[in-house]
Design an enzyme around this catalytic site. Structure first.
Site, short mmCIF file in Angstrom:
data_model
loop_
_atom_site.label_atom_id
_atom_site.label_comp_id
_atom_site.label_asym_id
_atom_site.label_seq_id
_atom_site.Cartn_x
_atom_site.Cartn_y
_atom_site.Cartn_z
CD GLU A 1 -2.33 -1.97 0.94
OE1 GLU A 1 -1.52 -2.58 0.67
OE2 GLU A 1 -3.76 -2.48 0.46
NE ARG B 1 -2.75 -6.16 2.85
CZ ARG B 1 -3.88 -5.52 3.09
NH1 ARG B 1 -4.35 -4.76 4.23
NH2 ARG B 1 -4.94 -5.58 2.01
CG HIS C 1 -2.68 4.94 1.10
ND1 HIS C 1 -4.41 4.66 1.41
CD2 HIS C 1 -2.32 4.22 2.22
CE1 HIS C 1 -4.35 3.75 2.27
NE2 HIS C 1 -3.17 3.55 2.82
CD GLN D 1 -22.27 7.09 1.83
OE1 GLN D 1 -22.38 6.24 0.91
NE2 GLN D 1 -22.89 7.73 2.71
C1 LIG Z 1 -29.29 7.29 -7.25
C2 LIG Z 1 -29.13 7.55 -5.74
C3 LIG Z 1 -27.94 7.14 -5.25
C4 LIG Z 1 -27.64 7.20 -3.90
N1 LIG Z 1 -26.63 6.69 -3.22
C5 LIG Z 1 -26.39 6.80 -2.17
C6 LIG Z 1 -25.26 6.43 -1.44
O1 LIG Z 1 -24.29 6.07 -2.16
N2 LIG Z 1 -24.94 6.75 -0.24
C7 LIG Z 1 -25.91 7.00 0.71
O2 LIG Z 1 -25.71 7.39 1.94
N3 LIG Z 1 -27.11 7.40 0.30
C8 LIG Z 1 -27.39 7.19 -1.07
N4 LIG Z 1 -28.50 7.54 -1.70
C9 LIG Z 1 -29.56 8.18 -0.64
C10 LIG Z 1 -30.37 7.07 0.05
O3 LIG Z 1 -31.13 6.21 -0.85
C11 LIG Z 1 -31.25 7.87 1.08
O4 LIG Z 1 -30.36 8.58 1.88
C12 LIG Z 1 -31.96 6.74 1.67
O5 LIG Z 1 -32.83 5.98 0.94
C13 LIG Z 1 -33.17 7.67 2.72
O6 LIG Z 1 -33.69 6.70 3.16
P1 LIG Z 1 -35.26 6.81 3.69
O7 LIG Z 1 -35.83 5.57 4.27
O8 LIG Z 1 -35.22 8.06 4.70
O9 LIG Z 1 -36.18 7.24 2.31
P2 LIG Z 1 -36.56 6.84 1.13
O10 LIG Z 1 -35.62 5.93 0.34
O11 LIG Z 1 -37.02 7.89 0.22
O12 LIG Z 1 -38.02 6.03 1.43
C14 LIG Z 1 -39.10 6.25 1.78
C15 LIG Z 1 -40.29 5.39 1.35
O13 LIG Z 1 -41.54 5.57 1.86
C16 LIG Z 1 -42.57 5.33 1.09
N5 LIG Z 1 -43.55 6.39 1.39
C17 LIG Z 1 -43.87 7.63 1.54
N6 LIG Z 1 -44.82 8.01 1.97
C18 LIG Z 1 -45.61 6.71 2.30
C19 LIG Z 1 -47.01 6.62 2.73
N7 LIG Z 1 -47.58 7.67 2.98
N8 LIG Z 1 -47.20 5.42 3.06
C20 LIG Z 1 -46.45 4.56 2.41
N9 LIG Z 1 -45.15 4.53 2.00
C21 LIG Z 1 -44.74 5.81 2.15
C22 LIG Z 1 -41.83 5.59 -0.03
O14 LIG Z 1 -42.61 5.11 -1.34
C23 LIG Z 1 -40.40 5.19 -0.22
O15 LIG Z 1 -40.20 3.97 -0.43
C24 LIG Z 1 -28.82 7.53 -3.01
C25 LIG Z 1 -30.05 7.85 -3.48
C26 LIG Z 1 -30.17 7.72 -4.97
C27 LIG Z 1 -31.44 8.39 -5.68
C1 LIG Z 2 -11.21 1.74 8.00
C2 LIG Z 2 -10.13 1.20 7.34
C3 LIG Z 2 -8.81 1.16 7.79
C4 LIG Z 2 -7.86 0.41 7.11
N1 LIG Z 2 -6.79 0.24 7.75
C5 LIG Z 2 -5.76 -0.50 7.53
C6 LIG Z 2 -4.48 -0.63 8.18
O1 LIG Z 2 -4.42 -0.16 9.23
N2 LIG Z 2 -3.52 -1.49 7.60
C7 LIG Z 2 -3.82 -2.39 6.45
O2 LIG Z 2 -3.11 -3.00 5.99
N3 LIG Z 2 -4.85 -1.95 5.66
C8 LIG Z 2 -5.97 -1.10 6.28
N4 LIG Z 2 -6.95 -1.05 5.57
C9 LIG Z 2 -7.18 -1.86 4.16
C10 LIG Z 2 -7.90 -3.34 4.38
O3 LIG Z 2 -7.10 -4.07 5.10
C11 LIG Z 2 -8.12 -3.98 3.07
O4 LIG Z 2 -7.16 -3.97 2.39
C12 LIG Z 2 -9.30 -2.97 2.43
O5 LIG Z 2 -10.30 -2.56 3.09
C13 LIG Z 2 -10.02 -3.92 1.24
O6 LIG Z 2 -10.54 -5.18 1.61
P1 LIG Z 2 -12.06 -5.25 1.96
O7 LIG Z 2 -12.72 -5.02 0.68
O8 LIG Z 2 -12.09 -6.54 2.62
O9 LIG Z 2 -12.47 -4.33 3.06
C14 LIG Z 2 -8.20 -0.50 6.04
C15 LIG Z 2 -9.48 -0.04 5.33
C16 LIG Z 2 -10.36 0.28 6.22
C17 LIG Z 2 -11.72 0.31 5.61
S1 SF4 Z 3 -20.84 -1.01 4.22
FE1 SF4 Z 3 -19.94 -0.35 6.15
S2 SF4 Z 3 -17.94 -1.40 6.26
FE2 SF4 Z 3 -18.55 -1.54 3.95
S3 SF4 Z 3 -17.68 0.32 3.17
FE3 SF4 Z 3 -19.90 0.82 3.68
S4 SF4 Z 3 -19.37 1.85 5.45
FE4 SF4 Z 3 -17.44 0.72 5.13
#
Ligand SMILES: Cc1cc2nc3c(=O)[nH]c(=O)nc-3n(C[C@H](O)[C@H](O)[C@H](O)COP(=O)(O)OP(=O)(O)OC[C@H]3O[C@@H](n4cnc5c(N)ncnc54)[C@H](O)[C@@H]3O)c2cc1C
Ligand SMILES: Cc1cc2nc3c(=O)[nH]c(=O)nc-3n(C[C@H](O)[C@H](O)[C@H](O)COP(=O)(O)O)c2cc1C
Ligand code: SF4
Length: 674
Positions: A165, A215, A253, A340
Site C-alpha cells: 500500500e 503483506r 494510497h 462512508q
Molecule cells: C441514485 C441514488 C444514489 C444514492 N446513493 C447513495 C449512497 O451512495 N450513499 C448514501 O448514503 N445514500 C445514497 N442515496 C440516498 C439514500 O438512498 C437515501 O438517503 C435513503 O434512501 C433515505 O432513506 P429513507 O428511508 O429516509 O427514505 P426513502 O428511501 O425516500 O424511502 C421512503 C419510502 O417511503 C415510502 N412512502 C412515502 N410516503 C408513504 C406513505 N404515506 N405510505 C407508505 N409509504 C410511503 C416511499 O414510497 C419510499 O419507498 C442515493 C439515492 C439515490 C437516488
Molecule cells: C477503515 C479502514 C482502515 C484500514 N486500515 C488498514 C490498516 O491499518 N492496515 C492495512 O494493512 N490495511 C488497512 N485497511 C485496508 C484493508 O485491510 C483492506 O485491504 C481493504 O479494506 C480492502 O478489503 P475489504 O474489501 O475486504 O475491506 C483499512 C481499510 C479500512 C476500510
Molecule cells: S458498508 Fe460499512 S464497512 Fe462496508 S464500506 Fe460501507 S461503511 Fe464501510
C-alpha cells in the site's frame, strides 16, 4: 449450502485455524489511546465469536517516526505492551487468534518528522520526508523487532508486517520510488534488503510459535511499480527469512485507480494472488471486495488462494463467519463498499463505524435488550430508514406494521442500486427483507398509510420514514417533454437521451451521469473493469498498470451546477476523486457558476457568470436539483394525536444519507425500548 472449502482447517506453521477466514487489518481510530482498548477488545472478541479464524489488528507503528499522525498508535515500550493485553485476552477467551499489524507509514505519515527511502514527497501528503542514513535504517529495523517482541509479550499470536500500500517498506522495495545508490537502493537485491532484514530481526525476536505474516505488494498500481519478477523474488526471500503466510496488498494510497470502492468487482485482483500462490509453498491470502460466502468459497475451491482476507465485511456483520458456516448467506449484512462510515471517517478524524451496521464499534451505545413494555408501532415508508426501524423494533419485541406505498421495499436505495458500480447496494435491501420475514413483521406493500386506519388499529407509536421526493425547480419550460426527474430515468420510466443536460452536480447528479455513461456498456465485470482502468492484474506490466481503455460514451453529457465550487466537492473523501475521474475520462462536460433561465425546444438556456445568455442544445434535461422531505402525512398524524418520530429523509432531506437513515432507525428502537 455448505461452504466446505472455506470451512476447512489450515496449518499456518506455528498453529492451525479451523477455517480460511482472516479479518483484515483496519485502523479504527481507537488504537491511539489505551482508554479505548476495552472497546477494541469487545469488538475483536465479537468477530472471533462470529467466525473469524484469524484477526489482524489495525496498523500500529513500531517507531516514533512511523506513526500515522502525531500521537498515532505505536508499540514502543513494555508499558505500551501491557495496555494491549486485554485485546488478545478477549479474543483467546472465545477461542480466537489475533495478530498485531506492524505498520510504519514512512512518507505517508501526517506529521513533519516523516522518513523514507528518499526525500521524494508523496503526492497525497503535505510533508517532505527525510531520506534515512544507514544508521537510521538500522534503528528502524530494530524497532520492528522490538515491537514484535512486545506484541508477543502482550499475548498476540503473531504480527503482520505491512509491506504494501505504499507504506515505509514498500517505499524501499519498489523501483517507483527508491533510486538510492547505496546498499538499500538501486538493484532489486538492495531495495529488498530492508524487508528481509526486518523479517529476520522479527524472527529472531520472537518464539517459534509466533506467526509472521507479510503483506506483500502484488500490484503497486503506480507508474514504474514493482515488476512481477521482483514480487516473486521478494516472496521467496521473505519465506526463507521466516514468513509463514503471505497476505495480498493491492495498490498504493496514491494510486489513481480504485481498489476498494463499491465499483470494484469482487476479488477483481485475484489473478495476482493466484499467480503468487502458484509460485510459493506457504499459505497465501486473497483480498479486496470479497463480501459473500459463495464468492469466498470459490476462491479457495479454484485454487486462487489458501485464505480469504476480508476487512470491511466484518464491520458490516460481526457474525459473517458463523452465518456463512450455517449456510445462511441471506442473513449476512453485506458490506457494500461505500466507505462512508469506515474509511471516510478515518480521513475525517472520526471513529470508524459502518453505514449498514451502526453497531460496529458503537456496541455500547446501542443496547440490544428487549423492551420492558412492548408497543404497537406503525412504520410508514419502506426505504432504508423504515426498514432499519422496523427490524430493530421487532428485534426488541415490539409489534411492528410496515407500510410501503410502492410494490417493492427499498425507496431511494432501489434507485441507487441501479447506478453502475452500486449494484451491491441491493444486498442491503435483501438483508433487511430477510430479517423482516424472520421477525414476522407485517409488511403492507402497495399501501399508502392512512391516518384513520392507524388510529383504528390502535397503534401506540408512528415512525414517519416517508423519505424524500425529487425537488422540481420553478423555471419556465420545466414541464417541457424533454425534462425528466432523476428517479424517472433511473427507474427506467424514460429512456436516456443523446445530448443530455444533468441539472445539479451533487451526489445524485454524479450518479446519474455515471448511469448515462455506462448504461449501454457496463464496466462492472472484472475484465471490463480492469481494462477500463488500465490494470493488469496478472502483474505482467510493471506495477500492474497498463494503458486505460477508458470509455467515451456515445452520448453528450453536460453536468451543470449553479455554484462555482469544484464539481463533486462534497462527495466522499475516499471516493470523490474516483467519480470525478470517471466522468472526466468519460468525456462528461461541466458547466459551473451558471444560472438557469428556461427550457424550450432548443434545449436548456442559462446565463453564465458574466450574465451572458447561452443555450445548451440538448434533447433531455435530467433534474437532480435536490430533494424535499415527504411530509404529506405529518399534519394529519399530529392532529390525530399520535406520537410520531421522523427519521431519514422525512427528518431531513439530504442527498446521499442512508448512513443517518439507518442509524436513526437503530436510535429510535433503542429509545422506545427502555
Ligand atoms: C441514485 C441514488 C444514489 C444514492 N446513493 C447513495 C449512497 O451512495 N450513499 C448514501 O448514503 N445514500 C445514497 N442515496 C440516498 C439514500 O438512498 C437515501 O438517503 C435513503 O434512501 C433515505 O432513506 P429513507 O428511508 O429516509 O427514505 P426513502 O428511501 O425516500 O424511502 C421512503 C419510502 O417511503 C415510502 N412512502 C412515502 N410516503 C408513504 C406513505 N404515506 N405510505 C407508505 N409509504 C410511503 C416511499 O414510497 C419510499 O419507498 C442515493 C439515492 C439515490 C437516488
Ligand atoms: C477503515 C479502514 C482502515 C484500514 N486500515 C488498514 C490498516 O491499518 N492496515 C492495512 O494493512 N490495511 C488497512 N485497511 C485496508 C484493508 O485491510 C483492506 O485491504 C481493504 O479494506 C480492502 O478489503 P475489504 O474489501 O475486504 O475491506 C483499512 C481499510 C479500512 C476500510
Ligand atoms: S458498508 Fe460499512 S464497512 Fe462496508 S464500506 Fe460501507 S461503511 Fe464501510
Amino acid at each position: 449450502m455448505a461452504y466446505t472449502h472455506l470451512f476447512s482447517d489450515i496449518d499456518l506453521g506455528p498453529f492451525s485455524i479451523n477455517n480460511r477466514l482472516i479479518m483484515g487489518s483496519m485502523h479504527t481510530g481507537l488504537e491511539e489511546s489505551p482508554k479505548h482498548f476495552s472497546r477494541l477488545a469487545a469488538f475483536f472478541r465479537q468477530r472471533a465469536e462470529g467466525g473469524a479464524g484469524l484477526i489482524i489488528t489495525g496498523g500500529v507503528s513500531p517507531s516514533e517516526a512511523g506513526r500515522a499522525m502525531p500521537g498515532g498508535a505505536a508499540l514502543l515500550t513494555q508499558e505500551d505492551a501491557q495496555t494491549h493485553e486485554v485485546i488478545p485476552q478477549a479474543v483467546h477467551e472465545v477461542g480466537g487468534r489475533i495478530c498485531l499489524q506492524l505498520l510504519h507509514t514512512g512518507r505517508y505519515g501526517f506529521h513533519p518528522n516523516v522518513i523514507s527511502a528518499t526525500d521524494a514527497q508523496a503526492p497525497i501528503s503535505p510533508f517532505k520526508p527525510k531520506a534515512l542514513s544507514d544508521e537510521e535504517i538500522e534503528a528502524e529495523i530494530q524497532s520492528f523487532a522490538n515491537a514484535a517482541r512486545l506484541a508477543e509479550a502482550a499475548g498476540y499470536d503473531g504480527v503482520e508486517i505491512m509491506g504494501s500500500e505504499g507504506y515505509f517498506l514498500n517505499q524501499f522495495t519498489s523501483p517507483a520510488l527508491n533510486d538510492r545508490n547505496d546498499q538499500w537502493g538501486g538493484s532489486a537485491d538492495n531495495r529488498q534488503r530492508i524487508a528481509l532484514r526486518v523479517t529476520e530481526a522479527v524472527k529472531a525476536a520472537v518464539s517459534e510459535k509466533f506467526l509472521i505474516i507479510y503483506r506483500i505488494s502484488l500490484l503497486d498500481l503506480v507508474p514504474e511499480g514493482t515488476p512481477w519478477v521482483e514480487v516473486e523474488q521478494l516472496a521467496h526471500r521473505l519465506i526463507a527469512a521466516g514468513v509463514h503466510v503471505l497476505n495480498s496488498g493491492i495498490g498504493w494510497h496514491e494510486s489513481r485507480v480504485p481498489t476498494i470502492a463499491s465499483m470494484v468487482p469482487g476479488a477483481a485482483f485475484r489473478a495476482a494472488t493466484a499467480r503468487l500462490r502458484d509460485a510459493v509453498d506457504v499459505p497465501v491470502a486473497v483480498t479486496n471486495r470479497i463480501n459473500m460466502p459463495d464468492q469466498a468459497d470459490a476462491l479457495i475451491a479454484d485454487g486462487t488462494a489458501d485464505l480469504v482476507t476480508m476487512a470491511r465485511p466484518w464491520l458490516a456483520d460481526a457474525a459473517w463467519g458463523r452465518k456463512a458456516e450455517a449456510g445462511a448467506s441471506d442473513d449476512i449484512n453485506t458490506c457494500i463498499g461505500c466507505n462512508q462510515a469506515c474509511l471516510d471517517h478515518v480521513f475525517e478524524g472520526k471513529p470508524v463505524s459502518c453505514l449498514v451496521n451502526p453497531y460496529a464499534l458503537h456496541e455500547d451505545k446501542f443496547p440490544r435488550h428487549r423492551a420492558n413494555q412492548t408497543q404497537y408501532v406503525a412504520v410508514i415508508g419502506g426505504g432504508v430508514g423504515g426498514l432499519s426501524a422496523a427490524v430493530e423494533l421487532a428485534e426488541r419485541g415490539h409489534h411492528v406494521a410496515l407500510y410501503e406505498q410502492q410494490s417493492r421495499l427499498g425507496g431511494q436505495f432501489l434507485l441507487a442500486a441501479r447506478v453502475p458500480g452500486k449494484e451491491d447496494y441491493a444486498h442491503t435491501l435483501r438483508y433487511f427483507e430477510h430479517r423482516l420475514a424472520e421477525l414476522d413483521v407485517r409488511v403492507h406493500l402497495n399501501t399508502r398509510a392512512e391516518v384513520d386506519d392507524l388510529v383504528q388499529a390502535g397503534v401506540d407509536q408512528v415512525v414517519l420514514a416517508s423519505g424524500v421526493t425529487a425537488r422540481v425547480p420553478e423555471l419556465p419550460g420545466i414541464d417541457h417533454a424533454m425534462v425528466v426527474r432523476y428517479d424517472q430515468l433511473l427507474r427506467g420510466d424514460v429512456a436516456p437521451g443523446q445530448r443530455i443536460a444533468v441539472m445539479g452536480a451533487g451526489g445524485i447528479g454524479f450518479d446519474v451521469s455515471e448511469f448515462l455513461l455506462h448504461v449501454d456498456a457496463p464496466v462492472q465485470e472484472t475484465e471490463a473493469f480492469l481494462s477500463h482502468w488500465g490494470i493488469d492484474a496478472t502483474g505482467e506490466a510493471p506495477g500492474g498498470l497498463t494503458r486505460p481503455k477508458g470509455q467515451h460514451a456515445d452520448r453528450e453529457i453536460t453536468l451543470c451546477q449553479r455554484s462555482t465550487t469544484k464539481p463533486g466537492k462534497k462527495l466522499g473523501k475516499t471516493t470523490g476523486w474516483i467519480h470525478r475521474l470517471q466522468l472526466r475520462n468519460g468525456g462528461v462536460q461541466h458547466l459551473t457558476g451558471i444560472s438557469y433561465s428556461h427550457v424550450d425546444d432548443q434545449g436548456l438556456w442559462y446565463d453564465d457568470a458574466n450574465g451572458e445568455r447561452h443555450c445548451l442544445s440538448v434533447d433531455q434535461v435530467v433534474l437532480c436539483t435536490g430533494q424535499e422531505s415527504e411530509l404529506s402525512l405529518a399534519d394529519e398524524l399530529a392532529q390525530a394525536g399520535l406520537p410520531v418520530t421522523r427519521i431519514g429523509g422525512a427528518d431531513k432531506a439530504a442527498e446521499l444519507d442512508a448512513k443517518r437513515a439507518i442509524r436513526q432507525g437503530v436510535e429510535l428502537a433503542v429509545a422506545l425500548s427502555h
